[in-house]
Design a protein around this motif. Structure first.
Motif, PDB file in Angstrom:
ATOM      1  N   TYR A   1      30.743 -47.782  15.313  1.00  0.00           N
ATOM      2  CA  TYR A   1      29.441 -47.223  14.941  1.00  0.00           C
ATOM      3  C   TYR A   1      29.171 -47.417  13.460  1.00  0.00           C
ATOM      4  CZ  TYR A   1      25.541 -43.955  14.526  1.00  0.00           C
ATOM      5  OH  TYR A   1      24.312 -43.401  14.271  1.00  0.00           O
ATOM      6  N   LEU A   2      30.155 -47.110  12.630  1.00  0.00           N
ATOM      7  CA  LEU A   2      29.964 -47.218  11.182  1.00  0.00           C
ATOM      8  C   LEU A   2      29.738 -48.661  10.748  1.00  0.00           C
ATOM      9  CD1 LEU A   2      32.676 -44.671   9.967  1.00  0.00           C
ATOM     10  CD2 LEU A   2      30.205 -44.311  10.170  1.00  0.00           C
ATOM     11  N   ASN A   3      30.275 -49.613  11.522  1.00  0.00           N
ATOM     12  CA  ASN A   3      30.082 -51.025  11.216  1.00  0.00           C
ATOM     13  C   ASN A   3      28.887 -51.629  11.948  1.00  0.00           C
ATOM     14  OD1 ASN A   3      32.108 -51.529   9.313  1.00  0.00           O
ATOM     15  ND2 ASN A   3      33.659 -51.820  10.892  1.00  0.00           N
TER      16      ASN A   3
ATOM     17  N   CYS B   1      38.487 -53.320  13.268  1.00  0.00           N
ATOM     18  CA  CYS B   1      37.068 -53.083  13.563  1.00  0.00           C
ATOM     19  C   CYS B   1      36.158 -53.617  12.458  1.00  0.00           C
ATOM     20  CB  CYS B   1      36.807 -51.588  13.748  1.00  0.00           C
ATOM     21  SG  CYS B   1      37.569 -50.872  15.215  1.00  0.00           S
ATOM     22  N   SER B   2      36.729 -53.847  11.282  1.00  0.00           N
ATOM     23  CA  SER B   2      35.912 -54.257  10.136  1.00  0.00           C
ATOM     24  C   SER B   2      36.019 -55.747   9.839  1.00  0.00           C
ATOM     25  CB  SER B   2      36.336 -53.477   8.886  1.00  0.00           C
ATOM     26  OG  SER B   2      36.233 -52.092   9.098  1.00  0.00           O
ATOM     27  N   VAL B   3      37.174 -56.357  10.121  1.00  0.00           N
ATOM     28  CA  VAL B   3      37.354 -57.760   9.806  1.00  0.00           C
ATOM     29  C   VAL B   3      36.394 -58.597  10.633  1.00  0.00           C
ATOM     30  CG1 VAL B   3      39.120 -58.234  11.563  1.00  0.00           C
ATOM     31  CG2 VAL B   3      39.097 -59.547   9.440  1.00  0.00           C
ATOM     32  N   LEU B   4      35.914 -59.634  10.043  1.00  0.00           N
ATOM     33  CA  LEU B   4      34.937 -60.540  10.645  1.00  0.00           C
ATOM     34  C   LEU B   4      33.560 -59.916  10.820  1.00  0.00           C
ATOM     35  CD1 LEU B   4      37.105 -62.214  13.438  1.00  0.00           C
ATOM     36  CD2 LEU B   4      36.734 -62.981  11.094  1.00  0.00           C
TER      37      LEU B   4
ATOM     38  N   GLY C   1      43.105 -43.515  19.512  1.00  0.00           N
ATOM     39  CA  GLY C   1      42.784 -44.910  19.224  1.00  0.00           C
ATOM     40  C   GLY C   1      41.400 -45.283  19.724  1.00  0.00           C
ATOM     41  N   LEU C   2      41.052 -44.824  20.925  1.00  0.00           N
ATOM     42  CA  LEU C   2      39.714 -45.082  21.467  1.00  0.00           C
ATOM     43  C   LEU C   2      38.642 -44.404  20.622  1.00  0.00           C
ATOM     44  CD1 LEU C   2      40.489 -44.618  25.276  1.00  0.00           C
ATOM     45  CD2 LEU C   2      40.088 -46.775  24.065  1.00  0.00           C
ATOM     46  N   TYR C   3      38.947 -43.196  20.177  1.00  0.00           N
ATOM     47  CA  TYR C   3      38.006 -42.467  19.322  1.00  0.00           C
ATOM     48  C   TYR C   3      37.768 -43.212  18.011  1.00  0.00           C
ATOM     49  CZ  TYR C   3      36.504 -39.013  15.877  1.00  0.00           C
ATOM     50  OH  TYR C   3      35.846 -38.379  14.854  1.00  0.00           O
ATOM     51  N   LEU C   4      38.835 -43.671  17.387  1.00  0.00           N
ATOM     52  CA  LEU C   4      38.699 -44.399  16.124  1.00  0.00           C
ATOM     53  C   LEU C   4      37.944 -45.712  16.316  1.00  0.00           C
ATOM     54  CD1 LEU C   4      42.261 -43.837  14.622  1.00  0.00           C
ATOM     55  CD2 LEU C   4      40.123 -42.802  13.836  1.00  0.00           C
ATOM     56  N   ALA C   5      38.206 -46.404  17.430  1.00  0.00           N
ATOM     57  CA  ALA C   5      37.498 -47.655  17.706  1.00  0.00           C
ATOM     58  C   ALA C   5      36.001 -47.407  17.847  1.00  0.00           C
ATOM     59  CB  ALA C   5      38.052 -48.306  18.970  1.00  0.00           C
ATOM     60  N   ALA C   6      35.633 -46.335  18.539  1.00  0.00           N
ATOM     61  CA  ALA C   6      34.221 -46.009  18.716  1.00  0.00           C
ATOM     62  C   ALA C   6      33.571 -45.622  17.384  1.00  0.00           C
ATOM     63  CB  ALA C   6      34.065 -44.870  19.725  1.00  0.00           C
TER      64      ALA C   6
ATOM     65  N   ARG D   1      31.167 -56.741  20.370  1.00  0.00           N
ATOM     66  CA  ARG D   1      32.108 -56.415  19.296  1.00  0.00           C
ATOM     67  C   ARG D   1      32.731 -55.042  19.513  1.00  0.00           C
ATOM     68  NH1 ARG D   1      33.864 -57.831  14.107  1.00  0.00           N
ATOM     69  NH2 ARG D   1      35.816 -56.670  14.045  1.00  0.00           N
ATOM     70  N   SER D   2      31.960 -54.083  20.015  1.00  0.00           N
ATOM     71  CA  SER D   2      32.504 -52.754  20.289  1.00  0.00           C
ATOM     72  C   SER D   2      33.578 -52.808  21.360  1.00  0.00           C
ATOM     73  CB  SER D   2      31.383 -51.805  20.727  1.00  0.00           C
ATOM     74  OG  SER D   2      30.448 -51.606  19.689  1.00  0.00           O
ATOM     75  N   LEU D   3      33.356 -53.615  22.397  1.00  0.00           N
ATOM     76  CA  LEU D   3      34.353 -53.758  23.458  1.00  0.00           C
ATOM     77  C   LEU D   3      35.612 -54.442  22.937  1.00  0.00           C
ATOM     78  CD1 LEU D   3      32.049 -54.752  26.454  1.00  0.00           C
ATOM     79  CD2 LEU D   3      33.093 -52.524  25.989  1.00  0.00           C
TER      80      LEU D   3
END
Length: 269
Positions: free
Chosen positions: A191-193, A256-259, A182-187, A199-201
């Motif tokens: 990055y891609l966004n 991670c993408s919404v907003l 989950g942490l990996y996907l969030a990071a 926002r990353s936190l």
């Protein structure tokens, strides 16, 4: 090879050689069985992201070089006086900061640093420090979920008591593996966004909540299997975890993408 490319390669080699004891320690931890080698995934991800921008690389600013040098010095000086993983953390952060200097300015720094930290051999440490607290929380939360389903389940430490049976939430069911992913996907999605620091936190905390709640749901479903309320084949134990993980991936992506707005301000250092 152009002069710029030679300079970039030279900086990478110089920094890499200066930190070689830490790379050696990380490699040994990855292959000696003392930790899961998932950090390789994070490292390959960083290299892949750099490769995508291979035609737009720049020489780092003096500020980036100074901060990289500071992390490199901290990694070298602290070696032997602090746990190896702490010294290695300074090393990977310095290396990631140097890499960020090569990338186009719009590329975010914070998610790259997060991926660098995930490149460390963290899973064993996460299991040591967070394993039991997560198991305890899962027992408490799972008991509440099961009570809503009509079962009188009592949490006791990291176990669930029902009808004279005790179902232990063991180490794999603590969800450390799913938490790392989950942490990996969030990071990665941050990055891609092109997400900034705040926002990353937020993305990271949201992903952690999603993962923990998904793990509670997994333990609730497995309770029916382990107590014999529902007869399921043995292989369904792993299959249930895989199905729930497949569900949380789009959830984390959406969170991670919404907003997300293209005009979001990116912090640069």
């Amino acid at each position: 090879m152009s002069a710029k490319q030679l300079s970039i390669l030279g900086l990478l080699l110089l920094n890499g050689l200066a930190l070689w004891p830490h790379w050696l320690w990380m490699a040994q931890r990855a292959i000696d069985g003392s930790d899961d080698p998932w950090g390789i995934v994070a490292l390959l991800t960083i290299l892949s992201l750099v490769w995508l921008d291979k035609d737009q690389l720049y020489l780092p600013s003096n500020r980036k070089l100074v901060i990289t040098a500071m992390f490199t010095i901290m990694a070298t000086v602290s070696s032997g006086s602090v746990p190896p993983i702490i010294a290695a953390a300074f090393a990977v952060l310095g290396f990631a900061w140097l890499i960020s200097g090569f990338l186009p300015r719009q590329r975010p720094l914070m998610p790259l640093l997060m991926l660098a930290v995930l490149a460390l051999p963290l899973v064993a440490s996460l299991n040591f420090y967070l394993g039991y607290p997560l198991r305890w929380f899962c027992a408490q939360a799972t008991a509440q979920v099961l009570s809503i389903m009509g079962l009188m389940v009592t949490p006791q430490g990291a176990a669930l008591l029902w009808n004279g049976q005790s179902v232990l939430i063991d180490a794999p069911c603590a969800g450390i593996a799913m938490l790392w992913l989950g942490l990996y996907l969030a990071a990665l999605f941050s990055y891609l966004n092109s997400s900034g620091v705040v926002r990353s936190l937020v993305n990271t905390v949201t992903a952690m909540v999603i993962v923990v709640m998904a793990n509670v749901l997994r333990n609730a479903i497995l309770f029916y299997k382990e107590t014999g309320i529902v007869q399921l084949p043995h292989w369904t134990h792993e299959a249930i975890g895989l199905v729930l993980f497949a569900l949380i991936v789009p959830m984390i992506y959406c969170s991670c993408s919404v907003l997300y707005q293209k005009g979001e301000r990116h912090e640069s250092y």
